[in-house]
Design a protein around this motif. Structure first.
Motif, PDB file in Angstrom:
ATOM      1  N   ALA A 179      23.564 112.375  39.219  1.00  0.00           N
ATOM      2  CA  ALA A 179      22.927 113.058  40.358  1.00  0.00           C
ATOM      3  C   ALA A 179      22.968 114.564  40.139  1.00  0.00           C
ATOM      4  CB  ALA A 179      23.645 112.678  41.648  1.00  0.00           C
ATOM      5  N   GLY A 180      21.881 115.222  40.530  1.00  0.00           N
ATOM      6  CA  GLY A 180      21.792 116.672  40.423  1.00  0.00           C
ATOM      7  C   GLY A 180      21.218 117.171  39.110  1.00  0.00           C
ATOM      8  N   ALA A 181      21.055 116.290  38.133  1.00  0.00           N
ATOM      9  CA  ALA A 181      20.541 116.707  36.828  1.00  0.00           C
ATOM     10  C   ALA A 181      19.034 116.946  36.891  1.00  0.00           C
ATOM     11  CB  ALA A 181      20.854 115.650  35.774  1.00  0.00           C
ATOM     12  N   VAL A 182      18.584 117.866  36.066  1.00  0.00           N
ATOM     13  CA  VAL A 182      17.167 118.096  35.829  1.00  0.00           C
ATOM     14  C   VAL A 182      16.926 117.715  34.372  1.00  0.00           C
ATOM     15  CG1 VAL A 182      15.317 119.807  35.680  1.00  0.00           C
ATOM     16  CG2 VAL A 182      17.026 119.962  37.505  1.00  0.00           C
ATOM     17  N   ILE A 183      16.018 116.775  34.150  1.00  0.00           N
ATOM     18  CA  ILE A 183      15.792 116.221  32.814  1.00  0.00           C
ATOM     19  C   ILE A 183      14.296 116.125  32.577  1.00  0.00           C
ATOM     20  CG2 ILE A 183      16.100 114.138  31.389  1.00  0.00           C
ATOM     21  CD1 ILE A 183      18.732 113.681  32.946  1.00  0.00           C
ATOM     22  N   THR A 184      13.867 116.393  31.349  1.00  0.00           N
ATOM     23  CA  THR A 184      12.477 116.162  30.983  1.00  0.00           C
ATOM     24  C   THR A 184      12.436 115.027  29.973  1.00  0.00           C
ATOM     25  OG1 THR A 184      12.591 117.879  29.289  1.00  0.00           O
ATOM     26  CG2 THR A 184      11.685 118.503  31.441  1.00  0.00           C
ATOM     27  N   GLY A 185      11.388 114.235  30.072  1.00  0.00           N
ATOM     28  CA  GLY A 185      11.255 113.081  29.195  1.00  0.00           C
ATOM     29  C   GLY A 185      10.410 113.388  27.978  1.00  0.00           C
ATOM     30  N   ALA A 186      10.418 112.441  27.056  1.00  0.00           N
ATOM     31  CA  ALA A 186       9.614 112.548  25.837  1.00  0.00           C
ATOM     32  C   ALA A 186       8.152 112.225  26.134  1.00  0.00           C
ATOM     33  CB  ALA A 186      10.157 111.584  24.783  1.00  0.00           C
ATOM     34  N   ILE A 187       7.287 112.639  25.238  1.00  0.00           N
ATOM     35  CA  ILE A 187       5.870 112.287  25.304  1.00  0.00           C
ATOM     36  C   ILE A 187       5.700 111.041  24.446  1.00  0.00           C
ATOM     37  CG2 ILE A 187       3.505 113.021  24.858  1.00  0.00           C
ATOM     38  CD1 ILE A 187       4.654 115.960  24.837  1.00  0.00           C
ATOM     39  N   HIS A 188       5.340 109.935  25.069  1.00  0.00           N
ATOM     40  CA  HIS A 188       5.200 108.669  24.351  1.00  0.00           C
ATOM     41  C   HIS A 188       3.774 108.477  23.841  1.00  0.00           C
ATOM     42  CE1 HIS A 188       8.994 107.990  26.430  1.00  0.00           C
ATOM     43  NE2 HIS A 188       9.224 107.088  25.497  1.00  0.00           N
ATOM     44  N   LYS A 189       3.669 107.884  22.654  1.00  0.00           N
ATOM     45  CA  LYS A 189       2.366 107.622  22.041  1.00  0.00           C
ATOM     46  C   LYS A 189       1.653 106.430  22.669  1.00  0.00           C
ATOM     47  CE  LYS A 189       3.853 109.102  17.422  1.00  0.00           C
ATOM     48  NZ  LYS A 189       4.078 108.612  16.038  1.00  0.00           N
ATOM     49  N   TYR A 190       2.423 105.542  23.268  1.00  0.00           N
ATOM     50  CA  TYR A 190       1.861 104.276  23.777  1.00  0.00           C
ATOM     51  C   TYR A 190       2.357 104.005  25.199  1.00  0.00           C
ATOM     52  CZ  TYR A 190       1.555 103.786  18.721  1.00  0.00           C
ATOM     53  OH  TYR A 190       1.314 104.014  17.383  1.00  0.00           O
ATOM     54  N   ALA A 191       1.573 103.259  25.934  1.00  0.00           N
ATOM     55  CA  ALA A 191       2.022 102.794  27.250  1.00  0.00           C
ATOM     56  C   ALA A 191       3.254 101.901  27.055  1.00  0.00           C
ATOM     57  CB  ALA A 191       0.906 102.017  27.939  1.00  0.00           C
ATOM     58  N   HIS A 192       4.155 101.911  28.040  1.00  0.00           N
ATOM     59  CA  HIS A 192       5.371 101.111  27.939  1.00  0.00           C
ATOM     60  C   HIS A 192       5.929 100.835  29.333  1.00  0.00           C
ATOM     61  CE1 HIS A 192       6.603 105.312  27.975  1.00  0.00           C
ATOM     62  NE2 HIS A 192       7.717 104.907  28.564  1.00  0.00           N
ATOM     63  N   THR A 193       6.772  99.819  29.401  1.00  0.00           N
ATOM     64  CA  THR A 193       7.385  99.419  30.669  1.00  0.00           C
ATOM     65  C   THR A 193       8.606 100.288  30.961  1.00  0.00           C
ATOM     66  OG1 THR A 193       6.643  97.155  30.333  1.00  0.00           O
ATOM     67  CG2 THR A 193       8.435  97.484  31.908  1.00  0.00           C
ATOM     68  N   ASN A 194       8.747 100.670  32.230  1.00  0.00           N
ATOM     69  CA  ASN A 194       9.903 101.422  32.730  1.00  0.00           C
ATOM     70  C   ASN A 194      10.583 100.577  33.790  1.00  0.00           C
ATOM     71  OD1 ASN A 194       9.539 104.609  31.957  1.00  0.00           O
ATOM     72  ND2 ASN A 194       7.607 103.515  32.037  1.00  0.00           N
ATOM     73  N   ILE A 195      11.905 100.540  33.746  1.00  0.00           N
ATOM     74  CA  ILE A 195      12.683  99.797  34.730  1.00  0.00           C
ATOM     75  C   ILE A 195      13.790 100.722  35.231  1.00  0.00           C
ATOM     76  CG2 ILE A 195      14.087  97.745  35.171  1.00  0.00           C
ATOM     77  CD1 ILE A 195      12.789  96.597  32.512  1.00  0.00           C
ATOM     78  N   ILE A 196      13.765 101.014  36.513  1.00  0.00           N
ATOM     79  CA  ILE A 196      14.848 101.802  37.113  1.00  0.00           C
ATOM     80  C   ILE A 196      15.723 100.803  37.863  1.00  0.00           C
ATOM     81  CG2 ILE A 196      15.465 103.683  38.679  1.00  0.00           C
ATOM     82  CD1 ILE A 196      12.695 104.905  38.057  1.00  0.00           C
ATOM     83  N   THR A 197      16.943 100.629  37.379  1.00  0.00           N
ATOM     84  CA  THR A 197      17.832  99.595  37.919  1.00  0.00           C
ATOM     85  C   THR A 197      18.815 100.126  38.951  1.00  0.00           C
ATOM     86  OG1 THR A 197      19.396  99.948  36.102  1.00  0.00           O
ATOM     87  CG2 THR A 197      17.725  98.224  35.807  1.00  0.00           C
ATOM     88  N   LYS A 198      18.986 101.459  38.983  1.00  0.00           N
ATOM     89  CA  LYS A 198      19.962 102.047  39.897  1.00  0.00           C
ATOM     90  C   LYS A 198      19.539 103.468  40.201  1.00  0.00           C
ATOM     91  CE  LYS A 198      24.226 104.038  38.916  1.00  0.00           C
ATOM     92  NZ  LYS A 198      25.510 104.099  38.251  1.00  0.00           N
ATOM     93  N   GLY A 199      19.699 103.893  41.449  1.00  0.00           N
ATOM     94  CA  GLY A 199      19.533 105.288  41.782  1.00  0.00           C
ATOM     95  C   GLY A 199      18.233 105.657  42.466  1.00  0.00           C
ATOM     96  N   VAL A 200      18.090 106.969  42.650  1.00  0.00           N
ATOM     97  CA  VAL A 200      16.896 107.565  43.247  1.00  0.00           C
ATOM     98  C   VAL A 200      16.560 108.791  42.408  1.00  0.00           C
ATOM     99  CG1 VAL A 200      15.874 108.617  45.309  1.00  0.00           C
ATOM    100  CG2 VAL A 200      17.598 106.806  45.552  1.00  0.00           C
ATOM    101  N   VAL A 201      15.272 108.918  42.048  1.00  0.00           N
ATOM    102  CA  VAL A 201      14.838 110.009  41.183  1.00  0.00           C
ATOM    103  C   VAL A 201      13.480 110.513  41.641  1.00  0.00           C
ATOM    104  CG1 VAL A 201      13.899 108.379  39.493  1.00  0.00           C
ATOM    105  CG2 VAL A 201      14.434 110.703  38.778  1.00  0.00           C
ATOM    106  N   CYS A 202      13.321 111.832  41.647  1.00  0.00           N
ATOM    107  CA  CYS A 202      12.030 112.466  41.917  1.00  0.00           C
ATOM    108  C   CYS A 202      11.391 112.762  40.562  1.00  0.00           C
ATOM    109  CB  CYS A 202      12.227 113.753  42.709  1.00  0.00           C
ATOM    110  SG  CYS A 202      10.679 114.629  43.033  1.00  0.00           S
ATOM    111  N   VAL A 203      10.151 112.301  40.386  1.00  0.00           N
ATOM    112  CA  VAL A 203       9.461 112.417  39.106  1.00  0.00           C
ATOM    113  C   VAL A 203       8.186 113.231  39.296  1.00  0.00           C
ATOM    114  CG1 VAL A 203       8.358 111.144  37.231  1.00  0.00           C
ATOM    115  CG2 VAL A 203      10.356 110.169  38.406  1.00  0.00           C
ATOM    116  N   LYS A 204       8.019 114.218  38.447  1.00  0.00           N
ATOM    117  CA  LYS A 204       6.842 115.073  38.504  1.00  0.00           C
ATOM    118  C   LYS A 204       6.117 115.006  37.171  1.00  0.00           C
ATOM    119  CE  LYS A 204       5.510 118.508  41.133  1.00  0.00           C
ATOM    120  NZ  LYS A 204       5.226 118.387  42.506  1.00  0.00           N
ATOM    121  N   THR A 205       4.797 114.790  37.230  1.00  0.00           N
ATOM    122  CA  THR A 205       3.947 114.846  36.049  1.00  0.00           C
ATOM    123  C   THR A 205       2.727 115.691  36.390  1.00  0.00           C
ATOM    124  OG1 THR A 205       2.495 112.971  36.554  1.00  0.00           O
ATOM    125  CG2 THR A 205       4.609 112.455  35.477  1.00  0.00           C
TER     126      THR A 205
END
Length: 158
Positions: A63-89
């Motif tokens: 909690a409290g972290a600011v993280i940026t994700g990688a740029i993926h070449k292909y569509a893929h499945t995401n599964i969030i199993t725990k927590g709450v996250v605000c995502v900006k694109t």
């Protein structure tokens, strides 16, 4: 002159508090976060799971972290199993509350604000069953939007 933390807060606010972040704002935020001392250890937060023809990457984010994700070449499945996250694109903002499953389209880079400790998994094809994580990362992601454009051009030409 602003200190490193003030720069990160300014970049974070420009991404998280606006209705739509640009690719440039997200990559600027990433650069600002990377310049901070005492960064989170991405390798320590990440686990790798292998099943026949499948690679699953798990990241546990505090909690409290600011993280940026990688740029993926292909569509893929995401599964969030725990927590709450605000995502900006560049396409908008979403707040995910676990449990949730969704598909990420290729070429999307995310800025995340972790509201509650979050566990996020991504699932990718792994047809040769390699367990070489660096090789998988090079097959699945690119380092920049310029690299993404180059990759997409090669896909059109093939």
């Amino acid at each position: 002159m602003k200190n490193q933390i003030e720069v990160v807060v300014e970049k974070f606010n420009s991404v998280i508090l606006t209705s739509g972040a640009t690719r440039e704002q997200i990559t600027d935020l990433e650069s600002a976060v990377m310049s901070l001392p005492n960064q989170l250890d991405g390798d320590a937060m990440t686990s790798h799971h292998f099943a026949p023809d499948t690679y699953t990457r798990q990241i546990d984010m505090p909690a409290g972290a600011v993280i940026t994700g990688a740029i993926h070449k292909y569509a893929h499945t995401n599964i969030i199993t725990k927590g709450v996250v605000c995502v900006k694109t560049e396409f908008g903002t979403a707040t995910y509350t676990a449990p949730v499953v969704f598909v990420s389209e290729a070429g999307v880079k995310r800025a995340l604000y972790i509201i509650e400790d979050t566990q996020w998994l991504t699932v990718h094809p792994n047809p040769d069953n390699t367990q070489d994580v660096k090789l998988l990362e090079s097959r699945l992601t690119v380092d920049s939007f310029t690299d993404l454009d180059r990759f997409l051009i090669t896909q059109i030409e093939d």
